[in-house]
Scaffold this motif. Sequence first.
Motif, PDB file in Angstrom:
ATOM      1  N   GLN A 198       0.977  -1.080  -0.108  1.00  9.25           N
ATOM      2  CA  GLN A 198      -0.066   0.147  -0.038  1.00  9.25           C
ATOM      3  C   GLN A 198       0.925   1.553   0.105  1.00  9.25           C
ATOM      4  N   LYS A 199       1.959   1.276   0.627  1.00  9.01           N
ATOM      5  CA  LYS A 199       2.826   2.449   0.661  1.00  9.01           C
ATOM      6  C   LYS A 199       3.573   2.532  -0.767  1.00  9.01           C
ATOM      7  N   ILE A 200       4.144   1.468  -0.973  1.00 11.91           N
ATOM      8  CA  ILE A 200       4.739   1.489  -2.522  1.00 11.91           C
ATOM      9  C   ILE A 200       3.991   2.146  -3.411  1.00 11.91           C
ATOM     10  N   LYS A 201       2.508   1.946  -3.526  1.00 15.41           N
ATOM     11  CA  LYS A 201       1.616   2.151  -4.652  1.00 15.41           C
ATOM     12  C   LYS A 201       1.495   3.897  -4.712  1.00 15.41           C
ATOM     13  N   VAL A 202       1.646   4.701  -3.924  1.00 16.94           N
ATOM     14  CA  VAL A 202       1.614   6.002  -3.791  1.00 16.94           C
ATOM     15  C   VAL A 202       2.901   6.478  -4.423  1.00 16.94           C
ATOM     16  N   ASN A 203       4.031   5.841  -4.448  1.00 15.74           N
ATOM     17  CA  ASN A 203       5.298   6.296  -5.150  1.00 15.74           C
ATOM     18  C   ASN A 203       5.331   5.861  -6.442  1.00 15.74           C
ATOM     19  N   GLU A 204       5.536   6.923  -7.449  1.00 14.16           N
ATOM     20  CA  GLU A 204       5.573   6.633  -9.044  1.00 14.16           C
ATOM     21  C   GLU A 204       6.877   6.320  -9.418  1.00 14.16           C
ATOM     22  N   SER A 205       7.915   6.445  -8.657  1.00 10.85           N
ATOM     23  CA  SER A 205       9.330   6.547  -9.119  1.00 10.85           C
ATOM     24  C   SER A 205       9.488   5.043  -9.651  1.00 10.85           C
ATOM     25  N   ILE A 206      10.545   4.923 -10.653  1.00 15.52           N
ATOM     26  CA  ILE A 206      10.838   3.622 -11.264  1.00 15.52           C
ATOM     27  C   ILE A 206      11.307   2.614 -10.232  1.00 15.52           C
ATOM     28  N   LYS A 207      12.145   3.001  -9.248  1.00 11.99           N
ATOM     29  CA  LYS A 207      12.833   2.414  -8.315  1.00 11.99           C
ATOM     30  C   LYS A 207      11.587   1.686  -7.480  1.00 11.99           C
ATOM     31  N   ALA A 208      10.583   2.652  -7.203  1.00 16.33           N
ATOM     32  CA  ALA A 208       9.515   2.276  -6.352  1.00 16.33           C
ATOM     33  C   ALA A 208       8.598   1.183  -6.998  1.00 16.33           C
ATOM     34  N   GLN A 209       8.478   1.044  -8.425  1.00 17.76           N
ATOM     35  CA  GLN A 209       7.981   0.181  -9.181  1.00 17.76           C
ATOM     36  C   GLN A 209       8.637  -1.102  -9.064  1.00 17.76           C
ATOM     37  N   GLU A 210       9.997  -1.077  -8.964  1.00 17.29           N
ATOM     38  CA  GLU A 210      10.755  -2.377  -9.001  1.00 17.29           C
ATOM     39  C   GLU A 210      10.366  -2.972  -7.672  1.00 17.29           C
ATOM     40  N   LYS A 211      10.513  -2.079  -6.708  1.00 22.49           N
ATOM     41  CA  LYS A 211      10.227  -2.916  -5.416  1.00 22.49           C
ATOM     42  C   LYS A 211       9.089  -3.224  -5.152  1.00 22.49           C
ATOM     43  N   LEU A 212       7.867  -2.498  -5.804  1.00 20.54           N
ATOM     44  CA  LEU A 212       6.528  -3.122  -5.922  1.00 20.54           C
ATOM     45  C   LEU A 212       6.441  -4.556  -6.513  1.00 20.54           C
ATOM     46  N   ILE A 214       8.802  -6.696  -6.878  1.00 20.46           N
ATOM     47  CA  ILE A 214       9.604  -7.694  -5.733  1.00 20.46           C
ATOM     48  C   ILE A 214       8.431  -8.068  -4.621  1.00 20.46           C
ATOM     49  N   THR A 215       7.921  -6.972  -4.212  1.00 19.26           N
ATOM     50  CA  THR A 215       7.007  -7.023  -2.907  1.00 19.26           C
ATOM     51  C   THR A 215       5.762  -8.205  -3.446  1.00 19.26           C
ATOM     52  N   LYS A 216       5.317  -7.864  -4.429  1.00 19.76           N
ATOM     53  CA  LYS A 216       4.236  -8.541  -5.038  1.00 19.76           C
ATOM     54  C   LYS A 216       4.562 -10.156  -5.175  1.00 19.76           C
ATOM     55  N   ARG A 217       5.691 -10.295  -5.773  1.00 27.94           N
ATOM     56  CA  ARG A 217       6.043 -11.681  -5.820  1.00 27.94           C
ATOM     57  C   ARG A 217       6.468 -12.390  -4.410  1.00 27.94           C
ATOM     58  N   LYS A 218       6.805 -11.536  -3.575  1.00 25.38           N
ATOM     59  CA  LYS A 218       7.066 -12.189  -2.115  1.00 25.38           C
ATOM     60  C   LYS A 218       5.555 -12.288  -1.426  1.00 25.38           C
ATOM     61  N   TYR A 219       4.677 -11.582  -1.843  1.00 25.19           N
ATOM     62  CA  TYR A 219       3.324 -11.763  -1.252  1.00 25.19           C
ATOM     63  C   TYR A 219       2.608 -13.000  -1.695  1.00 25.19           C
ATOM     64  N   GLU A 220       2.662 -13.375  -3.059  1.00 28.43           N
ATOM     65  CA  GLU A 220       2.314 -14.579  -3.687  1.00 28.43           C
ATOM     66  C   GLU A 220       2.615 -15.820  -3.312  1.00 28.43           C
ATOM     67  N   LYS A 221       4.176 -15.517  -2.985  1.00 29.01           N
ATOM     68  CA  LYS A 221       5.105 -16.949  -2.533  1.00 29.01           C
ATOM     69  C   LYS A 221       4.493 -17.084  -1.197  1.00 29.01           C
ATOM     70  N   LEU A 222       4.252 -15.951  -0.211  1.00 30.88           N
ATOM     71  CA  LEU A 222       3.661 -16.395   1.140  1.00 30.88           C
ATOM     72  C   LEU A 222       2.391 -17.046   0.984  1.00 30.88           C
ATOM     73  N   LYS A 223       1.501 -16.657  -0.021  1.00 35.49           N
ATOM     74  CA  LYS A 223       0.324 -17.348   0.043  1.00 35.49           C
ATOM     75  C   LYS A 223       0.496 -18.786  -0.521  1.00 35.49           C
ATOM     76  N   GLU A 224       1.442 -18.996  -1.104  1.00 37.96           N
ATOM     77  CA  GLU A 224       1.858 -20.270  -1.721  1.00 37.96           C
ATOM     78  C   GLU A 224       2.046 -21.322  -0.665  1.00 37.96           C
ATOM     79  N   VAL A 225       3.040 -20.549   0.275  1.00 44.26           N
ATOM     80  CA  VAL A 225       3.101 -21.370   1.511  1.00 44.26           C
ATOM     81  C   VAL A 225       2.162 -21.604   2.390  1.00 44.26           C
ATOM     82  N   LEU A 226       1.344 -20.753   2.593  1.00 45.21           N
ATOM     83  CA  LEU A 226       0.004 -20.746   3.343  1.00 45.21           C
ATOM     84  C   LEU A 226      -0.788 -21.902   2.997  1.00 45.21           C
ATOM     85  N   LYS A 227      -1.074 -22.187   1.505  1.00 43.46           N
ATOM     86  CA  LYS A 227      -1.776 -23.220   0.900  1.00 43.46           C
ATOM     87  C   LYS A 227      -0.992 -24.476   1.198  1.00 43.46           C
ATOM     88  N   SER A 228       0.228 -24.630   1.232  1.00 41.03           N
ATOM     89  CA  SER A 228       0.843 -25.693   1.347  1.00 41.03           C
ATOM     90  C   SER A 228       0.921 -26.517   2.773  1.00 41.03           C
TER      91      SER A 228
END
Length: 231
Positions: A198-212, A214-228
Amino acid sequence: MKLSPRLKVIADYVNNNSSVADIGTDHGYIPVYLIENNISKSVIASDVNKGPLESARKYVDLKKLNHKIDLRLGDGLRTLKPNEVDTVIIAGMGGLLIKKILEDGSEIAETIDNFILQPMIASDELRKYLVKHNYKIIDEKLVKEGDKIYEVMLVGHGKDSVEDEIYYEIGKKLIKNKDPLLKELVYKKLRETEDILQKIKVNESIKAQEKLNITKRKYEKLKEVLKSIDY
């Protein structure tokens, strides 16, 4: 004496008849417990700060265990000699500081068999360091005190591999052992990751988008762990 749940899990990883160094001993509770319960034959309790070491000294004096517990003022593993102990406890500090202690004292660390590590934060950075520098995570446990969940690692020397970066965030042993607190830990990390997104989404810089991304991938991976986790 009765240890807090966090300290008890740490102490339970210590082998019988071991020689132990408690780095950052604070009040000296673990050294006293290990001697009083005949778990360790000797303990070195060290701290970089005079205040905590004096607190530990008073407690050791009270228990009349000066002949079994050696108190030392100094920085990390530098208070030790090679082959002086077989087990080292480094607990109650950040993962980056634990990493620095191992790095700065690498020559001493090579002579130690077992490491019991309990990072307060940055456990992922600590796991990365361990894998990269030929440490092997033998076991891991979670323990809860109040509303906080702590990660306790039993570590030795050896090759380890990580198939997916999410296992730096959530230790493989926790999943393998079906740790009772694992679901709660994953939910906590999901909430933290959502806040970051949520905090990254309000920042439109290229660096912020890269972090966004990476963080999205981490979020999806955590959900996969939860399912397992099927327990």
